[in-house]
Scaffold this active site. Structure first.
Site, short mmCIF file in Angstrom:
data_model
loop_
_atom_site.label_atom_id
_atom_site.label_comp_id
_atom_site.label_asym_id
_atom_site.label_seq_id
_atom_site.Cartn_x
_atom_site.Cartn_y
_atom_site.Cartn_z
N TYR A 15 0.84 -1.20 0.00
CA TYR A 15 0.00 0.00 0.00
C TYR A 15 0.88 1.26 0.00
CZ TYR A 15 -3.65 3.11 2.03
OH TYR A 15 -4.53 4.12 2.29
N LYS A 40 0.88 4.20 -2.75
CA LYS A 40 0.47 5.54 -2.33
C LYS A 40 1.54 6.58 -2.62
CE LYS A 40 -3.73 5.21 -0.81
NZ LYS A 40 -4.78 5.67 -1.73
#
Ligand code: NAI
Length: 744
Positions: free
Chosen positions: A164, A168
């Site tokens: 993640y 991101k």
């Protein structure tokens, strides 16, 4: 209070708007008049499953309140379908909020290929595909607002979120480039890192905290970034709980670990580590890749002064490097010593002139030696004398109190006159230790002394650099941005040369101007320092050399003097002959002095800057100005552009001097004064000093102006030399680009 910000006539696409943050964005935009495409795949938080319910509920809520919305149930991986929904229903797309997201948290070693790929596909690839589908429409209509959704996990890292975090932070990179590519089409792209209570965070934070983190405390920030009033692009904003802040890069001053003529080793990195990582020094905030490289290139300049210091090459003064003598640089740097007043009269001025070799045998001697002569004036190098009193007081500085003064050698001197010196004056000296550089075999202590007159006006600037033998190796930085750099003389034969024999009593005479160090008068003291006889003061040779330059290039007109910089390389003995070799490069006279009897260079890397710019002529007449420069046409056009572009002037906010060379010699000097009203004119800056000085050949200047040559390439290939703030040239680029657009 201004009017409410509305979105009437605008079409917004919010991905993942079936719940959480996206739902609040959609509701707010619709409430303010936007037509909204509510996209949501309707899966679970790990990306499994699919349902129309989530999007439908939000659309119904918007419609029930009188707003305009349509649902879209596709995955962001089908980006073009989402955009097509906007076009089919509303005929345009103005705002894209890339918000859809899932989580597949695992500790790093347990992340499967699916965990990795799915996260990248939804967050990074999904945002790419949706934005790419909207892009041509935004470009065509010359309007677009795009918001990427990053996360603190991406910006800072978070346990269990490697997949993640990577996606991101990838979105920040995507936004950075889109903001650049979109700017000219009025497409702005920003990134948010929100914090809010949602199904993604419900099991991460305690309920009482989640209560304060409602998604509607993020939505107004996102809506503002989506509004045409907001001119931000390429920004990163952290927001949550009604708080919002912008984030930027900060970089240490860094260290130039590369030594001239030496290989770059791992140990040099290790030895400079502290400086590489030190955020307490002069930090920078690069905001573009040009900033990044250009600021790095500035270290080329800083590193160029890193030659063997005079003291370190003079083994006769000893120093084993172990004894730091209570030496504590961090305490000393930035310390302002006590202000000291200095008053002088024409008597001091005459004594000084005699000390630096003015003699009644010279044609112009009356103006320097006779106070009633109508042209009586002060030799500019007398400017070092008022500051001298303050400098002898180095041991009053905390961190330097116990240094061994017999180990101090005068390494370099810079002097600048802000106004000509009067025959008599009262000056207040304000000395400050501006930096201390670790040269391993010793420490360079850099002290600035500013001298002010009775009206508080700055008259003289001195920078004194001393070498403290044996005090190096304290882990300090290897160069200093505060140091006025010496400059290598051109490699061609000197343009002019002047020889002058010093008197055997020269040091005895010079010391009466204020430097009473016994090294210059007492044979036994000199012997302790390893010298066979007392040596001449470095500042005495400095006075001789500057006289030579003024005589050769300024007809002894002291008002032409602007500044001087020297490095003291080897001592001169009273009675020896000082030979000053000079090279003219526009208004800068490079020089080097040597002892004619031995050939030993006593002053190196030196220059005198004169007022007068290109119209300056060599008194010896061997520097005819070069005619017919191609750059003249560009420069004349530049004046027109600068005078009519206040925005450019504001953006550059600096003065750039261009030394245009032809056949290796400076043939013209131009000033781009992009401060205040802005002007381009021939000659040096009319007031103050240039913030950057660029030396470039006539041909290369034209190539730069026409865009055929990029400044970075030119710098790296040695086609341009830049002193001072390299960034200014980068900022000036739009000016050159406007030439390309047909001004030439
Ligand atoms: P959420 O889970 O409530 O909302 C995300 C929505 O995206 C869901 O409705 C989901 O169905 C939808 N979605 C997931 N995959 C999709 C796909 N392939 N196509 C279309 N829709 C899809 O989560 P939340 O908290 O509202 O998150 C919104 C965004 O903010 C996410 O990108 C998340 O990573 C980010 N974020 C949230 C933080 C927070 O504190 N809530 C912190 C940092 C970032």
């Amino acid at each position: 209070m201004g009017e409410d910000l509305r979105f009437d006539g605008r079409v917004a696409l919010v991905t993942g708007a079936g719940g959480g943050l996206g739902k609040e964005y959609a509701l707010l935009l619709a409430a303010r008049g936007a037509s909204v495409v509510v996209n949501d795949l309707g899966g679970d938080r790990a990306g499994q499953g699919k349902s129309a319910m989530a999007a439908d509920q939000v659309v119904n809520e918007i419609r029930s309140k009188g707003g305009k919305a349509v649902p879209n149930y596709d995955s962001v991986e089908d980006g073009d379908k989402l955009v097509q929904t906007a076009l089919d229903n509303y005929g345009r797309i103005d705002i894209v909020i890339n918000n859809a997201g899932i989580l597949r948290d695992r500790s790093f070693a347990r992340i499967s290929d699916v965990d990795w790929d799915l996260i990248q596909r939804v967050h990074l690839r999904g945002s790419f595909l949706v934005t790419r589908a909207a892009w041509p429409h935004m470009k065509k209509q010359k309007y677009g607002r795009i918001i990427m959704t990053s996360s603190a996990s991406g910006l800072y890292g978070n346990f269990g979120q490697a997949n993640y975090s990577a996606a991101k932070l990838g979105l920040v990179g995507l936004s950075n480039t889109l903001s650049r590519e979109g700017a000219k089409y009025n497409i702005f792209c920003n990134t948010i890192a929100p914090v809010a209570a949602s199904r993604l965070t419900q099991d991460i934070m305690p309920p009482d905290i989640l209560e304060k983190l409602k998604p509607d405390y993020v939505a107004p920030m996102v809506a503002y970034l989506g509004h045409e009033d907001c001119k931000s692009t390429g920004g990163i904003y952290e927001c949550g709980a009604g708080w919002a802040a912008k984030l930027r890069w900060q970089r240490t001053a860094g260290a130039n670990c590369l030594k001239p003529n030496q290989p770059y080793t791992i140990e040099q990195v290790r030895d400079n580590w502290e400086e590489i990582c030190n955020f307490d020094g002069k930090v920078t905030y690069p905001s573009s890749s040009q900033d990044s490289t250009m600021l790095m290139l500035e270290s080329f300049n800083a590193g160029s002064s890193d030659e063997e210091s005079p003291a370190s090459s003079s083994s006769d003064t000893g120093g084993d490097g172990d004894d730091d003598g209570g030496f504590n640089p961090s305490k000393a740097i930035g310390f302002e010593m006590q202000s000291l007043d200095f008053e002088y009269t024409s008597r001091d001025v005459i004594l000084y002139a005699l000390g630096v070799g003015v003699s009644t045998t010279q044609p112009d001697y009356l103006k320097f030696l006779f106070e009633l002569n109508e042209d009586f004036c002060v030799l500019p190098t007398f400017g070092v004398i008022p500051a001298f009193a303050g400098l002898s007081n180095l041991t009053s500085v905390p961190g330097l109190q116990t240094i061994d003064v017999t180990r101090i050698l005068h390494g370099e001197q810079y002097l600048e006159l802000k106004k000509p010196l009067s025959a008599s004056m009262k000056l207040t000296n304000k000395p400050m230790v501006v930096d201390i550089v670790d040269k391993k075999s010793g420490a360079l202590i850099i002290t600035n002394v500013n001298s002010y007159d009775d009206n508080g006006e700055l008259v003289v600037v001195n920078q004194n650099v001393v070498f403290l033998v044996g005090a190096g190796g304290f882990g300090g930085k290897r160069s200093s941005p505060h140091l006025k750099e010496t400059v290598k003389a051109p490699s061609r034969e000197p343009d002019a040369s002047m020889k002058e024999k010093t008197s055997v009593d020269q040091a005895a005479l010079y010391r009466l101007s204020g430097d009473y160090n016994p090294l210059h008068i007492d044979p036994s003291f000199a012997a302790m320092g390893g010298f066979k006889q007392p040596i001449l003061h470095g500042l005495c040779s400095f006075g001789f050399a500057c006289r030579h330059v003024l005589k050769q290039y300024a007809n002894n007109d002291v008002t032409k003097f602007k500044s001087i910089k020297v490095r003291f390389s080897k001592p001169v003995l009273p009675g020896q002959t000082i030979q000053t070799d000079m090279w003219q490069e526009g208004s800068r006279i490079h020089f080097q002095s040597k002892v004619a009897e031995t050939g030993a260079v006593c002053i190196s890397g030196a220059y005198v800057d004169l007022h007068g710019g290109a119209e300056l002529t060599n008194a010896a007449g061997n520097q005819p100005p070069s005619p017919g420069l191609k750059s003249e046409m560009v420069l004349s056009a530049a004046n027109e552009i600068v005078s009519s572009s206040p925005d450019l002037v504001k953006k550059v906010n600096g003065v750039i001097q261009f030394n245009i060379t032809s056949n290796g010699k400076v043939a013209a000097v131009w000033t781009f004064d992009l401060k205040g009203t802005g002007a381009v004119y021939q000659g040096e800056p009319k007031s103050g000093k240039a913030n950057a000085t660029v030396t470039v050949s006539d041909d290369d200047f034209v190539a730069l102006a026409s865009g055929a040559l990029q400044p970075q390439t030119a710098f790296l290939s040695g086609k341009i030399k830049i002193k001072g703030q390299i960034m200014l040239l980068q900022k000036l680029l739009p000016l050159f680009q406007s030439f390309v657009k047909g001004k030439l």
